[in-house]
Design an enzyme around this catalytic site. Structure first.
Site, PDB file in Angstrom:
ATOM      1  N   MET A   1      -8.126   5.927   2.718  1.00  0.00           N
ATOM      2  CA  MET A   1      -7.956   7.307   2.035  1.00  0.00           C
ATOM      3  C   MET A   1      -6.759   7.416   1.104  1.00  0.00           C
ATOM      4  SD  MET A   1     -10.845   8.432   2.614  1.00  0.00           S
ATOM      5  CE  MET A   1     -10.802  10.091   1.511  1.00  0.00           C
ATOM      6  N   ARG A   2      -5.580   6.701   1.221  1.00  0.00           N
ATOM      7  CA  ARG A   2      -4.561   6.719   0.484  1.00  0.00           C
ATOM      8  C   ARG A   2      -4.673   6.959  -0.792  1.00  0.00           C
ATOM      9  NH1 ARG A   2      -1.198   3.699   3.311  1.00  0.00           N
ATOM     10  NH2 ARG A   2      -0.148   5.349   4.541  1.00  0.00           N
ATOM     11  N   ALA A   3      -5.337   5.725  -1.333  1.00  0.00           N
ATOM     12  CA  ALA A   3      -5.706   5.680  -2.909  1.00  0.00           C
ATOM     13  C   ALA A   3      -6.423   6.895  -3.206  1.00  0.00           C
ATOM     14  CB  ALA A   3      -6.723   4.496  -2.977  1.00  0.00           C
TER      15      ALA A   3
ATOM     16  N   ASP B   1       0.665  -1.151   0.028  1.00  0.00           N
ATOM     17  CA  ASP B   1      -0.260  -0.022  -0.086  1.00  0.00           C
ATOM     18  C   ASP B   1       0.843   1.337  -0.136  1.00  0.00           C
ATOM     19  OD1 ASP B   1      -2.635   1.117   0.254  1.00  0.00           O
ATOM     20  OD2 ASP B   1      -2.130   1.882   2.102  1.00  0.00           O
ATOM     21  N   ARG B   2       2.021   1.168   0.255  1.00  0.00           N
ATOM     22  CA  ARG B   2       2.998   2.215   0.333  1.00  0.00           C
ATOM     23  C   ARG B   2       3.496   2.899  -1.019  1.00  0.00           C
ATOM     24  NH1 ARG B   2       2.422   5.288   4.815  1.00  0.00           N
ATOM     25  NH2 ARG B   2       2.246   4.141   6.667  1.00  0.00           N
TER      26      ARG B   2
END
Length: 723
Positions: free
Chosen positions: A284-286, A203-204
């Site tokens: 919410m990173r996406a 995910d990073r």
């Protein structure tokens, strides 16, 4: 970047259209060069597709950075880090231009090499605490590249996660307390055949791309020609493409200048939010990554406004690796569903003052909902069913009840169990592969004793990382220095050695290395009974679900896995030991059943596989998981031969556990007998579950063996008498 790549300061060029997906890879790298805030890129692809070559060319295309002269931590003269270990830097600090660094993190790097450590030489000789920077300091304001990132050790992954999240590296060890800035562009390459990446690190990465070699002969011929031309004259080859490289560098610089002026309007933001909601990505990173990527795409095109096509391309790069619900899901994105979401939100515009929300422009006033644009709750087109929580949750699934619910259509006895498909029970007959039931969280099965294998999360072991349990004299080359023990050993001899000044006089005999205890990854070899006695559809589905759950557990604990199946007249190695747990899941799904039960052949095949693996890697301890109902047919005295094979494995110290799949009101207890011969416990499908409250107490060779404990936190383990 279209054609240019750099390795050891020499430029090479290939026709990268010969690699399917290379355009996406090129675009992903360029967008990160324009806007490093995107968060890097992960390149997934088969071996031999020039992934590393292309990544190494990225640094040559990035503009130089202005750093404080002599600062080992690349502080910017205009805004130096107030906590820089080489600081403080005054406002009049002299700056100098330096090329952007491409720092490579080897898979086998030590923790000291990554984050830095105490300068032992200066500490012992001068008596001062000095910090020696690591790779994170070198990569600040540059590119950190990890080849084969999926093989990176867990402790290094943890450090990368911390640095990527905070933009800084904190070092607290051996009397050293240091913090320095560590903001870098993270680029990784990997071959999925060797195993998937830990979800937190996955995910990073802001973007992900897939590459594969072209099957067009002409394109492959051109690649070979250009590679041979480069090998014959590297300097001349680089000069031939120098003009194109300069033009590409100028275009990146222009895009960086345009980027602050790019406007990300409400319409584009609504499309981004609706897309992320429709594909059910976590967190919410996406959304943030898509917004930054869409802005960079507009800047690359020379525009100051984000369009719908920018949002679409950003979704294709930023979402595939974020919509996976468990490690066995293939990354990807349903483009038809993506187009539907974008079309539904394309016409929705906010009011001029932004206060009343979007105005409906059609007969359906509703905007995008988290359930997706298809109008059904949780549904979606393109074969994307709703996900209900991942592999650790299985609401409504009760494996023992499924077994008991099998209709007793025929009388049962000691020689026969009811079969859903009677044609599958005869020799040479088989039924089609049965799908697996929903996976669940399993109890931890571990190998007794203390090993010395590769770092992992299953069995106790002496490792290079973990908690320090003591010290010892180094055996061979000094590993991890135990500073306190070394000083303690040298301190009584300082006067006799004529010490003068602050330095400590240390000799070879004084050195002590730290003894650490952590956990190791094991080789989990599954031996699965696929015979006719296991072929009842409900039961085989439950068995596959259990093995799939164990595979998922092996993935999380960083194990290697192998799969042996037996049915009919023999056994076969369906999956040689590998780090790719996904390959095991794929083989399991296609597993046919039927025929006799050659249990002894399955155990002997396992013995042979373990013998070969022991020669390849003697430090990786095996865990044998036999999934069977314990029945054996075919030949003379099949149960006797199976017992001999089991005792052969036990004599060599192989840790084993038998998953008892026997069902029905009449039970023969054959699996428990097999477990006694193997020297390990037998567990039922119900007892295998981490949330099971059943007491697991078995007796092996007259001694009690227990599997249980804190099931809620997955700390259960199966112990047996150590070999």
């Amino acid at each position: 970047m279209t054609t240019t790549h750099n390795t050891q300061h020499t430029t090479r060029q290939y026709p990268f259209t010969a690699v399917v997906g290379m355009d996406d890879m090129r675009l992903g790298l360029l967008l990160n060069a324009i806007s490093p805030a995107i968060g890097g890129v992960l390149v997934r692809g088969e071996k031999g597709t020039a992934k590393s070559t292309m990544v190494r060319g990225l640094a040559e295309l990035m503009p130089a950075v202005d750093v404080v002269g002599g600062c080992r931590f690349a502080c910017a003269p205009a805004a130096p880090d107030p906590g820089c270990p080489d600081g403080p830097h005054g406002s009049d600090a002299a700056g100098e231009d330096r090329p952007t660094r491409m720092v490579e993190l080897p898979v086998g790097a030590s923790e000291d090499r990554l984050v830095g450590a105490l300068d032992i030489e200066r500490a012992l000789s001068e008596g001062v605490k000095a910090f020696e920077p690591g790779l994170l300091a070198d990569a600040h304001r540059g590119v950190l590249y990890v080849d084969e990132v999926n093989l990176l050790h867990d402790h290094l992954v943890d450090l990368l996660l911390d640095a990527a999240a905070m933009g800084a590296s904190y070092v607290e060890r051996e009397g050293v307390s240091v913090r320095h800035a560590a903001r870098f562009l993270l680029v990784g390459t990997m071959n999925p055949e060797e195993g998937e990446l830990r979800p937190q690190l996955l995910d990073r990465f802001g973007l992900t791309v897939e590459v594969a070699a072209s099957r067009e002969p002409e394109q492959r011929v051109q690649v070979v020609r250009r590679r041979l031309a480069y090998d014959a004259d590297p300097a001349g080859f680089a000069a031939r493409w120098a003009d194109e490289e300069r033009e590409l560098r100028r275009r990146i610089a222009r895009a960086r200048e345009v980027l602050p002026s790019v406007e990300l309007g409400d319409a584009a933001l609504r499309q981004i939010a609706a897309t992320c909601a429709a594909f059910e990505v976590d967190g919410m990173r996406a959304d943030i990554v898509m917004a930054r990527t869409a802005s960079a795409l507009a800047a690359w095109a020379g525009r100051t406004e984000v369009r719908s096509e920018d949002v679409r391309q950003a979704a294709l790069l930023a979402l595939p690796h974020r919509r996976r619900r468990n490690p066995f899901d293939a990354p990807g994105l349903d483009e038809d569903k993506l187009d539907e979401v974008l079309e539904e939100t394309a016409g929705q515009q906010p009011d001029g003052d932004g206060g009343d929300g979007p105005e409906p422009d059609g007969p359906e006033p509703d905007g995008p909902e988290p359930d997706g644009p298809d109008g059904g709750p949780g549904g979606g087109p393109g074969g994307l069913p709703p996900q209900d929580g991942g592999p650790q949750e299985s609401p409504g699934l009760d494996l023992p009840r499924q077994q008991e619910a099998e209709p007793p259509a025929r009388p049962e006895g000691p020689e026969r169990e009811p079969e859903a498909e009677p044609a599958a029970s005869g020799p040479g007959r088989e039924q089609a592969a049965v799908g697996a039931a929903e996976p669940f969280r399993t109890r931890r099965l571990d190998v007794p004793g203390l090993g010395e294998g590769a770092d992992g999360r299953r069995s106790r072991a002496r490792t290079a990382h973990g908690r320090t349990t003591g010290s010892r004299r180094p055996q061979g080359a000094l590993g991890r220095l135990h500073l306190a023990a070394t000083v303690q050993a040298a301190a009584p001899h300082q006067r006799a050695r004529g010490r003068r000044g602050p330095g400590l006089v240390v000799r070879r005999d004084d050195l002590r290395e730290a003894v650490r205890e952590g956990r190791e990854g094991n080789l989990v070899l599954f031996v699965v009974d696929a015979s006719g006695s296991m072929a009842a559809r409900r039961r085989m589905s439950a068995v596959k679900g259990a093995v799939l759950s164990l595979l998922l557990d092996a993935y999380q604990r960083r194990d290697k896995v192998g799969l042996v199946t037996f049915r009919g007249s023999g056994a076969e190695l369906a999956l040689p030991p590998t780090s790719s747990v996904e390959a095991g899941a794929a083989r399991l799904e296609q597993l046919p059943t039927g025929g006799r039960t050659p249990l002894s052949e399955g155990l002997l095949k396992a013995h042979e596989v373990l013998r070969v693996e022991r020669m390849r890697d003697a430090s990786r301890r095996p865990l044998l998981v036999v999934v069977t109902d314990g029945r054996a047919t075919g030949g003379a005295e099949p149960l006797v031969r199976a017992g001999r094979a089991a005792r052969l494995l036990a004599a060599e110290g192989t840790a084993s556990v038998v998953v008892d799949c026997e069902a029905g009101p009449v039970r023969l207890g054959l699996a428990a007998g097999l477990a006694r011969d193997l020297g390990g416990p037998a567990v039922t499908l119900d007892e295998l579950r981490a949330d099971s409250v059943s007491a697991l107490v078995r007796t092996v060779q007259g001694r009690p063996v227990r599997a249980g404990g804190d099931a809620g936190r997955g700390r259960d383990h199966v112990n047996r008498k150590a070999a």
